[in-house]
Motif scaffolding. Sequence first.
Motif, PDB file in Angstrom:
ATOM      1  N   GLU A  60       0.334  -4.391 -14.573  1.00 22.54           N
ATOM      2  CA  GLU A  60      -1.045  -4.578 -15.020  1.00 22.54           C
ATOM      3  C   GLU A  60      -2.054  -4.573 -13.870  1.00 22.54           C
ATOM      4  OE1 GLU A  60      -1.214  -8.069 -17.467  1.00 22.54           O
ATOM      5  OE2 GLU A  60       0.212  -7.246 -18.911  1.00 22.54           O
ATOM      6  N   ASN A  61      -1.744  -5.282 -12.772  1.00 21.02           N
ATOM      7  CA  ASN A  61      -2.740  -5.494 -11.724  1.00 21.02           C
ATOM      8  C   ASN A  61      -2.659  -4.520 -10.556  1.00 21.02           C
ATOM      9  OD1 ASN A  61      -3.418  -7.728 -13.253  1.00 21.02           O
ATOM     10  ND2 ASN A  61      -2.165  -9.112 -12.047  1.00 21.02           N
ATOM     11  N   TYR A  62      -1.454  -4.102 -10.195  1.00 22.44           N
ATOM     12  CA  TYR A  62      -1.304  -3.295  -8.986  1.00 22.44           C
ATOM     13  C   TYR A  62      -1.114  -1.811  -9.296  1.00 22.44           C
ATOM     14  CZ  TYR A  62      -0.776  -7.968  -7.183  1.00 22.44           C
ATOM     15  OH  TYR A  62      -0.987  -9.278  -6.900  1.00 22.44           O
ATOM     16  N   MET A  63      -0.125  -1.465 -10.068  1.00 23.14           N
ATOM     17  CA  MET A  63       0.139  -0.059 -10.390  1.00 23.14           C
ATOM     18  C   MET A  63      -0.740   0.462 -11.522  1.00 23.14           C
ATOM     19  SD  MET A  63       2.228   1.123  -8.249  1.00 23.14           S
ATOM     20  CE  MET A  63       2.941   2.606  -8.925  1.00 23.14           C
ATOM     21  N   GLU A  64      -1.261  -0.436 -12.326  1.00 24.33           N
ATOM     22  CA  GLU A  64      -2.050  -0.046 -13.492  1.00 24.33           C
ATOM     23  C   GLU A  64      -1.285   1.020 -14.277  1.00 24.33           C
ATOM     24  OE1 GLU A  64      -6.557  -0.071 -12.669  1.00 24.33           O
ATOM     25  OE2 GLU A  64      -5.639   0.464 -10.723  1.00 24.33           O
ATOM     26  N   LYS A  93       9.731  16.981   3.405  1.00 20.70           N
ATOM     27  CA  LYS A  93       8.286  16.875   3.587  1.00 20.70           C
ATOM     28  C   LYS A  93       7.599  17.272   2.288  1.00 20.70           C
ATOM     29  CE  LYS A  93       4.602  18.515   6.616  1.00 20.70           C
ATOM     30  NZ  LYS A  93       4.301  19.347   7.793  1.00 20.70           N
ATOM     31  N   GLY A  94       6.616  16.463   1.891  1.00 22.73           N
ATOM     32  CA  GLY A  94       5.897  16.789   0.673  1.00 22.73           C
ATOM     33  C   GLY A  94       4.874  15.731   0.335  1.00 22.73           C
ATOM     34  N   ASN A  95       4.362  15.803  -0.878  1.00 24.25           N
ATOM     35  CA  ASN A  95       3.329  14.869  -1.331  1.00 24.25           C
ATOM     36  C   ASN A  95       3.889  13.854  -2.304  1.00 24.25           C
ATOM     37  OD1 ASN A  95       0.969  15.833   0.073  1.00 24.25           O
ATOM     38  ND2 ASN A  95       1.183  17.669  -1.162  1.00 24.25           N
ATOM     39  N   LEU A  96       3.613  12.593  -1.992  1.00 19.84           N
ATOM     40  CA  LEU A  96       3.994  11.481  -2.853  1.00 19.84           C
ATOM     41  C   LEU A  96       2.736  11.004  -3.559  1.00 19.84           C
ATOM     42  CD1 LEU A  96       6.099   9.348  -3.773  1.00 19.84           C
ATOM     43  CD2 LEU A  96       5.415   7.999  -1.766  1.00 19.84           C
ATOM     44  N   GLN A  97       2.781  11.014  -4.877  1.00 20.89           N
ATOM     45  CA  GLN A  97       1.653  10.571  -5.684  1.00 20.89           C
ATOM     46  C   GLN A  97       2.017   9.225  -6.304  1.00 20.89           C
ATOM     47  OE1 GLN A  97       0.083   9.348  -9.099  1.00 20.89           O
ATOM     48  NE2 GLN A  97       1.639  10.839  -9.571  1.00 20.89           N
ATOM     49  N   ILE A  98       1.264   8.210  -5.918  1.00 24.37           N
ATOM     50  CA  ILE A  98       1.425   6.859  -6.468  1.00 24.37           C
ATOM     51  C   ILE A  98       0.028   6.350  -6.812  1.00 24.37           C
ATOM     52  CG2 ILE A  98       2.131   4.466  -6.002  1.00 24.37           C
ATOM     53  CD1 ILE A  98       4.102   5.507  -3.938  1.00 24.37           C
ATOM     54  N   HIS A  99      -0.110   5.736  -7.963  1.00 25.92           N
ATOM     55  CA  HIS A  99      -1.379   5.105  -8.360  1.00 25.92           C
ATOM     56  C   HIS A  99      -2.518   6.127  -8.362  1.00 25.92           C
ATOM     57  CE1 HIS A  99      -4.656   1.950  -7.921  1.00 25.92           C
ATOM     58  NE2 HIS A  99      -3.953   1.512  -8.963  1.00 25.92           N
ATOM     59  N   GLY A 100      -2.169   7.383  -8.696  1.00 25.44           N
ATOM     60  CA  GLY A 100      -3.169   8.431  -8.783  1.00 25.44           C
ATOM     61  C   GLY A 100      -3.614   9.001  -7.440  1.00 25.44           C
ATOM     62  N   VAL A 101      -3.009   8.545  -6.342  1.00 23.40           N
ATOM     63  CA  VAL A 101      -3.388   9.008  -5.010  1.00 23.40           C
ATOM     64  C   VAL A 101      -2.198   9.721  -4.378  1.00 23.40           C
ATOM     65  CG1 VAL A 101      -4.162   8.313  -2.702  1.00 23.40           C
ATOM     66  CG2 VAL A 101      -5.006   7.088  -4.725  1.00 23.40           C
ATOM     67  N   SER A 102      -2.444  10.943  -3.906  1.00 23.79           N
ATOM     68  CA  SER A 102      -1.396  11.751  -3.287  1.00 23.79           C
ATOM     69  C   SER A 102      -1.540  11.710  -1.770  1.00 23.79           C
ATOM     70  CB  SER A 102      -1.507  13.193  -3.786  1.00 23.79           C
ATOM     71  OG  SER A 102      -0.450  13.959  -3.278  1.00 23.79           O
ATOM     72  N   LYS A 103      -0.401  11.542  -1.095  1.00 27.39           N
ATOM     73  CA  LYS A 103      -0.394  11.505   0.369  1.00 27.39           C
ATOM     74  C   LYS A 103       0.846  12.233   0.857  1.00 27.39           C
ATOM     75  CE  LYS A 103      -0.557   8.236   4.263  1.00 27.39           C
ATOM     76  NZ  LYS A 103       0.288   8.931   5.134  1.00 27.39           N
ATOM     77  N   ASN A 116       8.890   4.098   4.322  1.00 28.48           N
ATOM     78  CA  ASN A 116       7.889   3.058   4.114  1.00 28.48           C
ATOM     79  C   ASN A 116       6.624   3.635   3.500  1.00 28.48           C
ATOM     80  OD1 ASN A 116       9.464   0.968   5.208  1.00 28.48           O
ATOM     81  ND2 ASN A 116       8.888   1.563   7.272  1.00 28.48           N
ATOM     82  N   VAL A 117       5.997   2.835   2.645  1.00 25.96           N
ATOM     83  CA  VAL A 117       4.760   3.221   1.974  1.00 25.96           C
ATOM     84  C   VAL A 117       3.732   2.113   2.188  1.00 25.96           C
ATOM     85  CG1 VAL A 117       3.661   3.668  -0.263  1.00 25.96           C
ATOM     86  CG2 VAL A 117       5.943   4.586   0.214  1.00 25.96           C
ATOM     87  N   LYS A 118       2.566   2.489   2.722  1.00 24.81           N
ATOM     88  CA  LYS A 118       1.456   1.539   2.850  1.00 24.81           C
ATOM     89  C   LYS A 118       0.711   1.513   1.518  1.00 24.81           C
ATOM     90  CE  LYS A 118      -0.051   1.240   7.542  1.00 24.81           C
ATOM     91  NZ  LYS A 118      -1.113   1.599   8.493  1.00 24.81           N
ATOM     92  N   LEU A 119       0.571   0.348   0.941  1.00 24.21           N
ATOM     93  CA  LEU A 119      -0.100   0.226  -0.356  1.00 24.21           C
ATOM     94  C   LEU A 119      -1.540   0.733  -0.298  1.00 24.21           C
ATOM     95  CD1 LEU A 119       1.260  -3.255  -1.497  1.00 24.21           C
ATOM     96  CD2 LEU A 119       2.138  -0.985  -2.033  1.00 24.21           C
ATOM     97  N   ILE A 158      -3.878   0.910  -3.667  1.00 27.02           N
ATOM     98  CA  ILE A 158      -3.392  -0.315  -4.319  1.00 27.02           C
ATOM     99  C   ILE A 158      -3.950  -1.504  -3.547  1.00 27.02           C
ATOM    100  CG2 ILE A 158      -1.362  -1.674  -4.963  1.00 27.02           C
ATOM    101  CD1 ILE A 158       0.160   1.048  -5.085  1.00 27.02           C
ATOM    102  N   LYS A 159      -4.778  -2.267  -4.221  1.00 31.30           N
ATOM    103  CA  LYS A 159      -5.450  -3.393  -3.582  1.00 31.30           C
ATOM    104  C   LYS A 159      -4.691  -4.696  -3.854  1.00 31.30           C
ATOM    105  CE  LYS A 159     -10.038  -1.365  -3.728  1.00 31.30           C
ATOM    106  NZ  LYS A 159      -9.818  -0.066  -4.271  1.00 31.30           N
ATOM    107  N   ILE A 160      -4.591  -5.513  -2.805  1.00 26.76           N
ATOM    108  CA  ILE A 160      -3.949  -6.813  -2.933  1.00 26.76           C
ATOM    109  C   ILE A 160      -5.045  -7.870  -2.875  1.00 26.76           C
ATOM    110  CG2 ILE A 160      -2.264  -8.404  -1.937  1.00 26.76           C
ATOM    111  CD1 ILE A 160      -1.024  -5.911  -0.549  1.00 26.76           C
TER     112      ILE A 160
END
Length: 180
Positions: free
Chosen positions: A80-84, A114-124, A146-149, A154-156
């Motif tokens: 609910e709060n982080y990944m929505e 190597k590629g793009n990881l899409q989490i929370h609607g943001v691709s990196k 490792n993934v930086k939120l 993703i806001k904490i």
Amino acid sequence: MQKLIVTLIALLLCTGIKAQIWVSKTVNASFFSSTPLEDIDAQSKTGASAINVKTNEIIFKINNSSFQFKKKLMQEHFNENYMESDKYPTSDFKGKIVEQVDLTKPGTYTVTVKGNLQIHGVSKEYQTKASLIVANDEIKASSAFNVKLADHGIKIPTIVFKQIAETIQVKMTATYQPKK
């Protein structure tokens, strides 16, 4: 789940080459966050993946709500709060194995993916090492990175900032069979 597999295969087939596709319906994804106050870990065993062994393209897709936590309240806050998860139901990775590896031949290979990881609607873009074991008409893959939120929006909240690490460790394993 079946729809997820079909989508993955269709994406890999769009390369215009008659592809040799290997699929995994047994993708295990986990993440771990450690702080002095609390460790958070979760697992999903419902992801899907496909590899095109001719082009070395690879794709993963996981339903965010499939992650299971030891504490149900953590699972609720995660979705609910982080990944929505209602707004961003899946996370995915689309990339390629950098080295030229013949995945039709038995062996153990350490490769760079190597590629793009899409989490929370943001691709990196990410680049990480992976282990591939080809034997007995299957490919076993594993990787950790490792993934930086913040990189994925993703806001904490400050109230729980000391309980959730800014960077989490993600582990992926999958077993592939040739698509028949």
